[in-house]
Write a protein that holds these residues in place. Sequence first.
Motif, mmCIF file in Angstrom:
data_model
loop_
_atom_site.group_PDB
_atom_site.id
_atom_site.type_symbol
_atom_site.label_atom_id
_atom_site.label_comp_id
_atom_site.label_asym_id
_atom_site.label_seq_id
_atom_site.Cartn_x
_atom_site.Cartn_y
_atom_site.Cartn_z
ATOM 1 N N PHE A 126 0.821 -1.213 0.000
ATOM 2 C CA PHE A 126 0.000 0.000 0.000
ATOM 3 C C PHE A 126 0.857 1.266 0.000
ATOM 4 N N ILE B 116 -5.276 5.476 1.089
ATOM 5 C CA ILE B 116 -4.305 4.428 0.747
ATOM 6 C C ILE B 116 -3.131 4.476 1.725
ATOM 7 N N LEU C 233 -10.472 0.830 -1.515
ATOM 8 C CA LEU C 233 -9.514 1.822 -2.009
ATOM 9 C C LEU C 233 -9.509 1.998 -3.530
#
Length: 135
Positions: A15, A41, A83
């Motif tokens: 991430f 994120i 996300l």
Amino acid sequence: MPRVSELFFKTAIVFLILGIGAGLQMAISGDHGAFPAHAHINLLGWVTSAIFGGYYGLNPAKAERRIAMIHYGLYTVGLVIMLPALYWMLAAGHPEIEPVVAIGSLIVAAAVLTFAFIVFSSAETVRSATVAPAQ
């Protein structure tokens, strides 16, 4: 290091890379419309995953419980749903994807509640749940 810690740290790095990529894309294009997705994120994917990994690293008895891996799975699935949908909704202007964002958010919320249960469970509960009593 417990397996769940390692998984959370590896996921956090993925991430982080995605967050940096999203930030670079916004900087290069000059379009910062997706900055809330970029923040999610980084904060939920990178920072929070790393914190979870650190907690389990410091509490190996809790990390060995089955519920720790359930927590990891729930949280990761929630992020993977939420996300990209949030980024697509904001960057590409697709408001119709908002229900997908909501579903992912609810899964993430369930994972955070699972983590709260793990944190607030006592060490005795952890020992009794992971070690069968001697007879």
